[in-house]
Scaffold this motif. Structure first.
Motif, mmCIF file in Angstrom:
data_model
loop_
_atom_site.group_PDB
_atom_site.id
_atom_site.type_symbol
_atom_site.label_atom_id
_atom_site.label_comp_id
_atom_site.label_asym_id
_atom_site.label_seq_id
_atom_site.Cartn_x
_atom_site.Cartn_y
_atom_site.Cartn_z
ATOM 1 N N SER A 111 0.827 -1.211 0.000
ATOM 2 C CA SER A 111 0.000 0.000 0.000
ATOM 3 C C SER A 111 0.861 1.260 0.000
ATOM 4 C CB SER A 111 -0.902 -0.011 1.236
ATOM 5 O OG SER A 111 -1.564 1.224 1.392
ATOM 6 N N ASN A 112 0.274 2.353 -0.467
ATOM 7 C CA ASN A 112 0.943 3.650 -0.440
ATOM 8 C C ASN A 112 0.739 4.371 0.894
ATOM 9 O OD1 ASN A 112 2.266 3.747 -2.873
ATOM 10 N ND2 ASN A 112 0.546 4.643 -3.983
ATOM 11 N N CYS A 113 0.609 3.645 1.963
ATOM 12 C CA CYS A 113 0.384 4.247 3.274
ATOM 13 C C CYS A 113 1.700 4.457 4.019
ATOM 14 C CB CYS A 113 -0.552 3.371 4.102
ATOM 15 S SG CYS A 113 0.121 1.731 4.449
ATOM 16 N N ALA A 114 1.602 5.041 5.211
ATOM 17 C CA ALA A 114 2.770 5.265 6.052
ATOM 18 C C ALA A 114 3.263 3.958 6.657
ATOM 19 C CB ALA A 114 2.428 6.254 7.160
ATOM 20 N N LYS A 115 4.494 3.974 7.084
ATOM 21 C CA LYS A 115 5.102 2.807 7.711
ATOM 22 C C LYS A 115 4.296 2.390 8.943
ATOM 23 C CE LYS A 115 9.490 1.275 9.754
ATOM 24 N NZ LYS A 115 10.875 1.684 10.103
ATOM 25 N N GLY A 116 4.034 1.100 9.062
ATOM 26 C CA GLY A 116 3.349 0.560 10.232
ATOM 27 C C GLY A 116 1.840 0.462 10.115
ATOM 28 N N ILE A 117 1.240 1.177 9.153
ATOM 29 C CA ILE A 117 -0.226 1.175 9.044
ATOM 30 C C ILE A 117 -0.743 -0.186 8.577
ATOM 31 C CG2 ILE A 117 -2.219 2.211 7.908
ATOM 32 C CD1 ILE A 117 -0.936 4.003 10.000
ATOM 33 N N ILE A 118 -0.047 -0.816 7.638
ATOM 34 C CA ILE A 118 -0.487 -2.142 7.190
ATOM 35 C C ILE A 118 -0.458 -3.118 8.358
ATOM 36 C CG2 ILE A 118 -0.070 -4.081 5.627
ATOM 37 C CD1 ILE A 118 1.236 -2.138 3.685
ATOM 38 N N GLN A 119 0.587 -3.047 9.160
ATOM 39 C CA GLN A 119 0.688 -3.939 10.317
ATOM 40 C C GLN A 119 -0.455 -3.697 11.289
ATOM 41 O OE1 GLN A 119 4.600 -2.889 11.649
ATOM 42 N NE2 GLN A 119 5.619 -3.935 9.973
ATOM 43 N N GLN A 120 -0.819 -2.432 11.466
ATOM 44 C CA GLN A 120 -1.952 -2.099 12.332
ATOM 45 C C GLN A 120 -3.251 -2.671 11.779
ATOM 46 O OE1 GLN A 120 -0.304 -1.093 15.270
ATOM 47 N NE2 GLN A 120 -2.035 0.274 15.462
ATOM 48 N N PHE A 121 -3.414 -2.562 10.466
ATOM 49 C CA PHE A 121 -4.606 -3.109 9.822
ATOM 50 C C PHE A 121 -4.679 -4.625 9.996
ATOM 51 C CE2 PHE A 121 -5.863 -5.390 5.905
ATOM 52 C CZ PHE A 121 -7.241 -5.268 6.054
ATOM 53 N N ILE A 122 -3.560 -5.295 9.739
ATOM 54 C CA ILE A 122 -3.521 -6.756 9.849
ATOM 55 C C ILE A 122 -3.895 -7.199 11.258
ATOM 56 C CG2 ILE A 122 -1.941 -8.741 9.862
ATOM 57 C CD1 ILE A 122 -0.481 -7.414 7.495
ATOM 58 N N LYS A 123 -3.357 -6.506 12.245
ATOM 59 C CA LYS A 123 -3.654 -6.837 13.641
ATOM 60 C C LYS A 123 -5.120 -6.574 13.957
ATOM 61 C CE LYS A 123 -2.212 -5.761 18.382
ATOM 62 N NZ LYS A 123 -1.302 -4.931 19.227
ATOM 63 N N TRP A 124 -5.630 -5.414 13.530
ATOM 64 C CA TRP A 124 -7.031 -5.050 13.788
ATOM 65 C C TRP A 124 -7.975 -6.072 13.158
ATOM 66 C CZ3 TRP A 124 -10.806 -3.937 10.155
ATOM 67 C CH2 TRP A 124 -12.027 -3.477 10.673
ATOM 68 N N ALA A 125 -7.646 -6.506 11.936
ATOM 69 C CA ALA A 125 -8.523 -7.433 11.210
ATOM 70 C C ALA A 125 -8.351 -8.880 11.657
ATOM 71 C CB ALA A 125 -8.258 -7.321 9.708
ATOM 72 N N GLY A 126 -7.270 -9.169 12.403
ATOM 73 C CA GLY A 126 -7.030 -10.532 12.859
ATOM 74 C C GLY A 126 -6.674 -11.489 11.740
ATOM 75 N N ILE A 127 -5.864 -11.016 10.790
ATOM 76 C CA ILE A 127 -5.555 -11.847 9.619
ATOM 77 C C ILE A 127 -4.059 -12.168 9.532
ATOM 78 C CG2 ILE A 127 -7.541 -11.044 8.283
ATOM 79 C CD1 ILE A 127 -5.652 -9.065 6.871
ATOM 80 N N GLU A 128 -3.358 -12.071 10.648
ATOM 81 C CA GLU A 128 -1.901 -12.258 10.648
ATOM 82 C C GLU A 128 -1.466 -13.558 9.987
ATOM 83 O OE1 GLU A 128 -3.764 -11.533 13.328
ATOM 84 O OE2 GLU A 128 -2.733 -10.169 14.708
ATOM 85 N N GLN A 129 -2.175 -14.639 10.266
ATOM 86 C CA GLN A 129 -1.743 -15.955 9.797
ATOM 87 C C GLN A 129 -1.903 -16.147 8.299
ATOM 88 O OE1 GLN A 129 -4.393 -15.181 11.685
ATOM 89 N NE2 GLN A 129 -5.816 -16.909 11.877
ATOM 90 N N TYR A 130 -2.610 -15.221 7.631
ATOM 91 C CA TYR A 130 -2.863 -15.388 6.199
ATOM 92 C C TYR A 130 -1.946 -14.535 5.321
ATOM 93 C CZ TYR A 130 -7.067 -17.009 8.541
ATOM 94 O OH TYR A 130 -7.923 -17.648 9.402
ATOM 95 N N ILE A 131 -1.216 -13.618 5.923
ATOM 96 C CA ILE A 131 -0.409 -12.674 5.156
ATOM 97 C C ILE A 131 1.065 -13.069 5.217
ATOM 98 C CG2 ILE A 131 0.170 -10.247 4.815
ATOM 99 C CD1 ILE A 131 -2.842 -10.985 4.465
ATOM 100 N N THR A 132 1.648 -13.358 4.074
ATOM 101 C CA THR A 132 3.059 -13.757 4.015
ATOM 102 C C THR A 132 3.981 -12.597 4.328
ATOM 103 O OG1 THR A 132 2.569 -15.469 2.364
ATOM 104 C CG2 THR A 132 4.855 -14.716 2.518
ATOM 105 N N ASP A 133 3.667 -11.411 3.794
ATOM 106 C CA ASP A 133 4.515 -10.232 4.016
ATOM 107 C C ASP A 133 3.734 -9.001 3.596
ATOM 108 O OD1 ASP A 133 6.720 -8.723 4.701
ATOM 109 O OD2 ASP A 133 8.041 -9.518 3.139
ATOM 110 N N GLU A 134 4.261 -7.837 3.961
ATOM 111 C CA GLU A 134 3.626 -6.567 3.584
ATOM 112 C C GLU A 134 4.708 -5.529 3.352
ATOM 113 O OE1 GLU A 134 3.806 -3.795 5.709
ATOM 114 O OE2 GLU A 134 4.704 -4.820 7.413
ATOM 115 N N LEU A 135 4.355 -4.495 2.599
ATOM 116 C CA LEU A 135 5.303 -3.412 2.336
ATOM 117 C C LEU A 135 4.527 -2.126 2.102
ATOM 118 C CD1 LEU A 135 8.239 -2.543 1.945
ATOM 119 C CD2 LEU A 135 8.063 -3.248 -0.447
#
Length: 210
Positions: A111-135
């Motif tokens: 995503s074109n978002c700020a650093k750490g926002i994708i990680q926040q989204f993944i945690k909020w959505a509870g989808i950590e186990q499905y995502i291989t990586d993010e950038l």
């Protein structure tokens, strides 16, 4: 097109809608800094998917670049906290679809978002186990086509597809030289795509059965 080995998802407008939270984060900081400015959903929504540099130039033309960057950094700090509290709207079918897709493909978020926002989204959505990586753009301030190639190289992907909701996503995907999958329920429109889906469930069904 060759069958994909991986799916790289855009975040805003593709997996969720957090525009109200984003707007609120700007307004909280403006108030804290004594800046007489208020931003609502109608202002932020057309900017979803833009790189940060373009966003701050458009939102704060009255300030010099350093002032814009300072404000933006503060906004992103507040946003980290607000996402946990306010979250956003996960699009229908995402929570059910990602586990199915992850059984068959490596799944990424870029995503074109700020650093750490994708990680926040993944945690909020509870989808950590499905995502291989993010950038995120905020990690290296490079455009999506560059970061698509970074993920491709890092994980030795052979046939990744990028999935997004704007013409800009499509343009960047073309520059990366991979197929573009357009989802029409997000924030943008385009006629240049390899595949198009009107809802996440249809997308899931297609790729699960491919």
């Amino acid at each position: 097109m060759q069958k994909p080995d991986s799916l790289i998802f855009d975040m805003d407008g593709t997996l969720w809608d957090a525009v109200d939270t984003y707007a609120h984060s700007w307004n909280v900081v403006f108030q804290e800094m004594g800046i007489e400015k208020h931003i609502d959903r109608s202002v932020i929504a057309p900017m979803v998917g833009w790189e940060g540099k373009k966003v701050i130039e458009t939102l704060m033309p009255e300030f010099d670049q350093q002032k814009r960057l300072d404000i933006y950094a503060t906004v992103n700090d507040r946003r980290h906290l607000l996402i946990g509290d306010m979250g956003g709207i996960l699009y229908d079918g995402v929570r059910e679809g990602l586990p199915l897709l992850a059984q068959k493909y490596k799944v990424f978020i870029l995503s074109n978002c700020a650093k750490g926002i994708i990680q926040q989204f993944i945690k909020w959505a509870g989808i950590e186990q499905y995502i291989t990586d993010e950038l995120a753009y905020g990690v290296n301030f490079m455009p999506k086509h560059h970061n698509i190639k970074l993920l491709t190289h890092k994980h030795k992907l052979t046939h990744p597809y990028y999935i997004g909701d704007t013409a800009g996503d499509g343009e960047q995907t073309r520059l990366a030289g991979i197929p573009f999958v357009f989802v029409s329920y997000g924030f943008g429109t385009t006629a240049d795509y390899d595949l198009k889906f009107d809802d996440f469930t249809s997308l899931t069904n297609y790729f699960v059965n491919l």
